[in-house]
Design an enzyme around this catalytic site. Structure first.
Site, PDB file in Angstrom:
ATOM      1  N   HIS A 108      -2.626  -0.745 -29.337  1.00 23.54           N
ATOM      2  CA  HIS A 108      -3.396  -1.763 -30.062  1.00 23.54           C
ATOM      3  C   HIS A 108      -3.964  -1.213 -31.360  1.00 23.54           C
ATOM      4  CE1 HIS A 108      -6.739   0.447 -28.251  1.00 23.54           C
ATOM      5  NE2 HIS A 108      -7.561  -0.182 -29.070  1.00 23.54           N
TER       6      HIS A 108
ATOM      7  N   CYS B 164      -7.139  -2.991 -17.343  1.00 30.13           N
ATOM      8  CA  CYS B 164      -7.088  -2.903 -18.810  1.00 30.13           C
ATOM      9  C   CYS B 164      -7.508  -4.229 -19.449  1.00 30.13           C
ATOM     10  CB  CYS B 164      -5.669  -2.532 -19.240  1.00 30.13           C
ATOM     11  SG  CYS B 164      -5.372  -2.761 -20.997  1.00 30.13           S
TER      12      CYS B 164
ATOM     13  N   ASN C  59      -6.317   3.342 -34.261  1.00 33.90           N
ATOM     14  CA  ASN C  59      -6.693   4.649 -33.721  1.00 33.90           C
ATOM     15  C   ASN C  59      -5.796   4.894 -32.525  1.00 33.90           C
ATOM     16  OD1 ASN C  59      -8.892   5.154 -35.424  1.00 33.90           O
ATOM     17  ND2 ASN C  59     -10.278   3.990 -34.105  1.00 33.90           N
TER      18      ASN C  59
ATOM     19  N   GLN D 255      -6.790  -2.494 -34.880  1.00 30.68           N
ATOM     20  CA  GLN D 255      -7.979  -3.269 -35.194  1.00 30.68           C
ATOM     21  C   GLN D 255      -7.898  -3.812 -36.621  1.00 30.68           C
ATOM     22  OE1 GLN D 255     -11.798  -1.686 -33.963  1.00 30.68           O
ATOM     23  NE2 GLN D 255     -10.844   0.075 -32.959  1.00 30.68           N
TER      24      GLN D 255
ATOM     25  N   CYS E  87      -4.310  -6.025 -21.239  1.00 32.31           N
ATOM     26  CA  CYS E  87      -3.111  -6.496 -20.538  1.00 32.31           C
ATOM     27  C   CYS E  87      -3.167  -8.027 -20.361  1.00 32.31           C
ATOM     28  CB  CYS E  87      -2.991  -5.805 -19.180  1.00 32.31           C
ATOM     29  SG  CYS E  87      -2.245  -4.157 -19.267  1.00 32.31           S
TER      30      CYS E  87
ATOM     31  N   HIS F  50       1.585  -2.157 -21.123  1.00 30.63           N
ATOM     32  CA  HIS F  50       0.508  -1.167 -21.141  1.00 30.63           C
ATOM     33  C   HIS F  50       1.027   0.250 -21.391  1.00 30.63           C
ATOM     34  CE1 HIS F  50      -3.576   0.195 -20.128  1.00 30.63           C
ATOM     35  NE2 HIS F  50      -3.045   1.158 -19.397  1.00 30.63           N
TER      36      HIS F  50
ATOM     37  N   HIS G  76      -3.629   1.343 -24.019  1.00 31.49           N
ATOM     38  CA  HIS G  76      -2.782   0.174 -24.290  1.00 31.49           C
ATOM     39  C   HIS G  76      -2.540   0.102 -25.806  1.00 31.49           C
ATOM     40  CE1 HIS G  76      -1.421  -3.934 -22.853  1.00 31.49           C
ATOM     41  NE2 HIS G  76      -1.224  -3.965 -24.163  1.00 31.49           N
TER      42      HIS G  76
ATOM     43  N   SER H 140     -10.331   4.391 -26.841  1.00 26.54           N
ATOM     44  CA  SER H 140     -10.815   4.364 -25.468  1.00 26.54           C
ATOM     45  C   SER H 140      -9.874   3.629 -24.520  1.00 26.54           C
ATOM     46  CB  SER H 140     -12.219   3.735 -25.426  1.00 26.54           C
ATOM     47  OG  SER H 140     -12.253   2.558 -26.190  1.00 26.54           O
TER      48      SER H 140
HETATM   49  O1  G1P Z   1     -13.530   0.394 -31.720  1.00 25.78           O
HETATM   50  P1  G1P Z   1     -13.316   1.457 -30.681  1.00 25.78           P
HETATM   51  O2  G1P Z   1     -11.859   1.757 -30.437  1.00 25.78           O
HETATM   52  O3  G1P Z   1     -14.078   1.206 -29.427  1.00 25.78           O
HETATM   53  O4  G1P Z   1     -13.979   2.786 -31.301  1.00 25.78           O
HETATM   54  C1  G1P Z   1     -13.286   3.702 -32.106  1.00 25.78           C
HETATM   55  O5  G1P Z   1     -12.924   3.147 -33.371  1.00 25.78           O
HETATM   56  C2  G1P Z   1     -14.004   2.748 -34.223  1.00 25.78           C
HETATM   57  C3  G1P Z   1     -13.437   2.270 -35.545  1.00 25.78           C
HETATM   58  O6  G1P Z   1     -12.652   3.231 -36.169  1.00 25.78           O
HETATM   59  C4  G1P Z   1     -15.007   3.903 -34.429  1.00 25.78           C
HETATM   60  O7  G1P Z   1     -16.133   3.421 -35.111  1.00 25.78           O
HETATM   61  C5  G1P Z   1     -15.439   4.515 -33.096  1.00 25.78           C
HETATM   62  O8  G1P Z   1     -16.239   5.667 -33.333  1.00 25.78           O
HETATM   63  C6  G1P Z   1     -14.204   4.908 -32.283  1.00 25.78           C
HETATM   64  O9  G1P Z   1     -14.581   5.444 -31.029  1.00 25.78           O
END
Ligand code: G1P
Ligand code: G1P
Lengths: 345, 345
Positions: free
Chosen positions: B166, B50, B153, B168, B53, B113, B164, B161
């Site tokens: 998290h 990961c 997300n 943004q 981690c 994790h 873990h 993806s």
């Molecule tokens: O940034 P990540 O987690 O790789 O990607 C994810 O979040 C992003 C921001 O919302 C999006 O644009 C991507 O389509 C989504 O797969």
């Protein structure tokens, strides 16, 4: 100079007035996320359990006729109902609601359970176009209907619960959100220039020839400059007509041809039945003149990297601005390079 | 009287000015469509592969520190870049674009994790809130940054993806689409009433008590009257503050408590790690006074019927108007009935 293929940038959507974000360098990112299941692709010509196949009995007990080309009926699980009283709700201008009347229909595109639009022949697609026109005319004859949304959800990834080729028509008593936006933008342009926004937009796209996929006598198919979905496209009529109602015989044939070629190119990209939501945007009805309205059809396909890896419009996209990785020009190029013969032959 | 639980109707979203369509009778429709795979739910506390981690090496070769609570770094695959020249593009007012500068960061919520927000204890969530505040302050100190989007997300169904825990942060040089809309709506209301829109909205919701899920000293969590996603909610601060920057120690604790309780209730609905995109909406920065801006946080979860059957925002929703089946009141009721103890104990 703004370098479309290298620099993060925003583009303006002329039809909505909103922006989209392009992050061209981002397609290099490795994908470790969700991969979709591929739906099995060996359907029989007739499925006794399908509610769209000829002769079968639907949820409400009705038996489908033994139809030969396309077939339309009121959705057994309509989201909008014709019998709804007109009611308003308003508490202190903070909680605002009103009832909405409507009719939801389902159109089977073919008696064949195993086909999709790109696998149908031209006369069969032309029959669907004829039916769309006829339905539009009949629904528009009801005074209370103000807008008619003709669309197709294709593929289980798009929430389509039956693979039998079909689309939907939702007709309703007020204007949908997207139509409000497009009306505002097109009206402002028409007022200022005396031409439709899409007339001038098509002209500049034809001149530049960077995003055009199909260009025949009466239609163009292109990746709009402001496309949000990876392989988003639009079909636009060259003649500025308000709705499908205005299409002549020759235009209907050309439209069927454009539909067929575009969807074949889609299927060929990833050698898969390419999922999408697609639908016509056209003039409101029973609400005065709309010389600003120029018929077009949007295709919103979710796939990004392969038949099983889609673009997720989540997080930043839901909360802030739609964002794309590959540029519209790259997508147009890929679509242009595809054969116009379906990969299944 | 408009019968919310029986009649198809539209509701107005006060924050965007747009409408949504409610089709309450439609939840009776049987589901034959796509069913999601459940991600395995037995992750180790530490995963050597990961990139979040502690101690692990990321794609660009950097080694993560041996962090104890949360940890932030610039996204190795940022959609926005700090080093981008300012460029404009305009051809005949039809093709309009401009470059966009920005910084994208990733925040690991925990060294563990195997956890998610609802499984973390209060001090650990409070540490995340502290970091959000600190990051907001540091990013807002850069003059060229106009807006800071903090979000999460959660779940592979939301394109996340890495399981873990998290979130943004995307900070950028212009206002995102949704923030433009919310600024317009809130500004108009503030100008007319001298109070923030959400102040008055929270007051009427507390009075009616039909959509409130959590009500503590400094925050409410509710299903907004105009929710589009089945279990969409908002957390709103009772004090009309423009951003997370204004939160006092006590408010930050209360916010952490609200976050924890809301996400526990979510997980308990379908006894699953409830996927969503969530994020704060707050005042633009470095662009004058924004007395109209009232901090809030949106939760957009996709699930509708079960842990594996989601709502598809496709077709009509993409082309016309967002549409929901269960009413916001039914969703609020379900959320209210959940235990505040996580189903995993
Ligand atoms: O940034 P990540 O987690 O790789 O990607 C994810 O979040 C992003 C921001 O919302 C999006 O644009 C991507 O389509 C989504 O797969
Ligand atoms: O009408 P269907 O095919 O059952 O349902 C599908 O299309 C509808 C209209 O776009 C959406 O509201 C649903 O979420 C989707 O699953």
């Amino acid at each position: 100079m703004l370098d479309f293929a290298e620099q993060p940038h925003k583009r303006k959507n002329l039809l909505t007035g909103d922006h989209i974000l392009v992050s061209p360098h981002r397609s290099k990112r490795p994908w470790q996320g969700q991969v979709e299941d591929l739906a099995p692709d060996n359907r029989p010509q007739y499925d006794p359990k399908c509610y769209l196949c000829p002769g079968n009995v639907r949820a409400d007990g009705t038996q489908n006729p033994d139809y030969k080309d396309s077939f339309v009926f009121v959705n057994d699980f309509s989201a909008l109902l014709e019998e709804t009283s007109v009611e308003q709700f308003n508490e202190e201008n903070l909680l605002i609601a009103e009832s909405e009347r409507g009719i939801c229909k389902v159109i089977s595109f073919s008696p064949r359970h195993d086909l999709t639009l790109p696998q149908m022949d031209l006369p069969a697609i032309k029959a669907v176009v004829d039916l769309w026109q006829k339905e539009f005319q009949e629904l528009a004859a009801k005074e209370w209907i103000k807008y008619i949304q003709i669309f197709e959800n294709k593929g289980s990834i798009m929430g389509c619960s039956n693979p039998h080729p079909h689309g939907q028509i939702w007709a309703e008593s007020s204007l949908p959100v997207e139509i409000e936006k497009e009306t505002t933008q097109q009206r402002a342009y028409f007022k200022q220039h005396g031409r439709t926004l899409l007339q001038d937009y098509v002209a500049i796209e034809l001149k530049k020839d960077e995003r055009i996929i199909i260009d025949n006598e009466h239609f163009v198919a292109l990746v709009p400059f402001w496309a949000a979905w990876p392989y988003e496209t639009m079909i636009i009529s060259k003649r500025p007509v308000p709705s499908v109602l205005a299409f002549t015989e020759v235009e209907k044939e050309d439209f069927a041809r454009t539909l067929r070629e575009l969807t074949i190119r889609y299927d060929n990209i990833f050698k898969t039945s390419f999922p999408y939501s697609a639908g016509m945007h056209q003039s409101p009805v029973n609400s005065g003149e709309h010389p600003e309205w120029h018929w077009h059809m949007h295709f919103y396909p979710p796939l990004l990297r392969s038949a099983t890896v889609k673009k997720f419009m989540v997080g930043y996209e839901m909360l802030a601005t739609p964002q794309r990785d590959i540029t519209p020009e790259q997508a147009a190029n890929t679509l242009k390079q595809q054969s116009t013969i379906h990969y299944k032959g």
